[in-house]
Scaffold this active site. Structure first.
Site, short mmCIF file in Angstrom:
data_model
loop_
_atom_site.label_atom_id
_atom_site.label_comp_id
_atom_site.label_asym_id
_atom_site.label_seq_id
_atom_site.Cartn_x
_atom_site.Cartn_y
_atom_site.Cartn_z
CG ASP A 102 -2.02 0.97 0.98
OD1 ASP A 102 -2.19 1.75 0.22
OD2 ASP A 102 -2.74 1.00 2.19
CG ASP A 159 -3.68 3.76 -3.41
OD1 ASP A 159 -4.11 2.95 -3.84
OD2 ASP A 159 -3.87 4.83 -2.67
CD GLU A 160 -5.72 -0.97 -2.14
OE1 GLU A 160 -5.33 -1.58 -1.03
OE2 GLU A 160 -6.68 -0.34 -2.25
#
Length: 361
Positions: A9, A107-108
């Site tokens: 993350d 973003d992950e």
């Protein structure tokens, strides 16, 4: 052979990307959203740096509200193209490590590792290597380690929670950027927490569970499955019970091939004139068409979405007689679809979508 799931993350991702090109902003309350104008109506915060969060700024908050709670904030326009490039840079990097990658968003991502594929049985070593590699790109991340996706995702929260977990066992490793959550420590770390601490349980579902006397993760784990099925349905009810036990999937999903591309815009002030409607659709359709054709795709169907000032939302589509790579044909078709609506109310949002045809030669 043991399978570990690593949840990677990225920290304050959009703000962090801005820090890469504006290092002087590091440590400042940076707020990303809209066109960067906090007075602009109907625009919301898409990302806030940690100093901005300390003032109470949160993603999804109206920019005007963010300005009230953080008047000294640095407001920046959202640059989705740059964030997409940075995201692809990270995901490409992750694919250089052993295992399989499932991208969850900008973003992950999940990384599935079988112990036989790496030199160590300790996934923390690989997690540390991932963090170091991402730091070399000027970004930072937390890595949650679990024996399934559910626990890996929740472990990331512990990895970020510097001194805030309230659990002595968790705080030993919290804040280091890496944390492991498995069946072995699930009860110790999660049983006493509210059900909203679980991945996928929001305030509404938690409120309904509270009415049944289910307030904590332990309560949910001990709940009657038939009662949950009756209250939440035959699929959701049992799934909630499974969540209470920390169970989850260990398989990595194959990336889906995109079937279309779209752009939409929420206007600062409602559009009221036909000429304004047309101009907005021409602009959006041109952008979508150019981006579609730049990727070697053709357009097979054109859709237009209209949202009025009363929030009534409807989409209409038109299939092309033949797939095209002609921008003007996409624009003209989008206008024809738009004119099929009863345009008798102010418009709050317009969107244009291209569904792909066969790849161009």
């Amino acid at each position: 052979m043991t399978r570990w799931l690593l949840h990677v993350d990225l920290d304050q991702f959009q703000a962090a990307v801005e820090f890469r090109r504006h290092p002087e902003l590091r440590g400042q309350p940076v707020i990303v959203g809209g066109n960067g104008n906090p007075e602009e109506p109907r625009k919301v915060v898409s990302c806030a740096s940690y100093p901005a969060r300390a003032h109470g700024v949160r993603a999804g908050m109206p920019l005007r509200a963010a300005l009230r709670v953080c008047p000294d904030g640095v407001f920046l326009p959202q640059d989705l193209a740059t964030y997409a490039e940075a995201s692809e840079e990270i995901m490409t990097l992750l694919r250089t490590f052993p295992g399989r990658v499932e991208v969850l968003g900008f973003d992950e991502a999940f990384l599935a590792i079988d112990t036989g594929a790496v030199d160590t049985d300790e996934p923390e070593q690989l997690a540390g290597e991932i963090r170091s590699a991402i730091e070399e790109l000027g970004l930072r991340c937390a890595v949650g380690i679990g024996d399934n996706k559910t626990r890996a995702k929740l472990a990331t929260g512990f990895a970020k929670a510097v001194g805030k977990s309230g659990d002595a066992a968790a705080e030993q490793d919290a804040g280091t950027g890496i944390f492991r959550l498995t069946a072995d420590n699930w009860t110790e770390l999660m049983a006493h927490r509210p059900t909203t601490a679980l991945w996928g349980v929001g305030a509404r579902i938690a409120k309904r569970m509270s009415a049944l006397g289910i307030a904590t993760v332990a309560d949910l784990a001990a709940a009657d499955r038939e009662l949950l099925a009756k209250e939440f349905g035959p699929n959701t009810g049992p799934y909630l019970w499974v969540l209470g036990h920390g169970a989850g999937d260990t398989e990595i999903a194959e990336p889906r091939e995109p079937v279309g591309h779209s752009r939409s815009e929420t206007f600062a002030a409602d559009l009221t004139e036909r000429s304004e409607f047309d101009a907005a659709v021409i602009r959006l359709a041109t952008q979508v068409a150019e981006e579609t054709f730049a990727g070697g795709r053709t357009a097979g169907r054109i859709g237009v979405t209209v949202r009025t000032s009363t929030f009534f939302t409807r989409t209409k589509q038109r299939k092309l007689a033949h797939p095209t790579a002609d921008v003007d044909e996409v624009v003209q078709t989008a206008l024809q679809v738009l004119h099929g609506f009863e345009l008798d109310r102010p418009i709050r949002l317009l969107g244009v979508r291209v569904e792909f045809g066969p790849p161009s030669e």
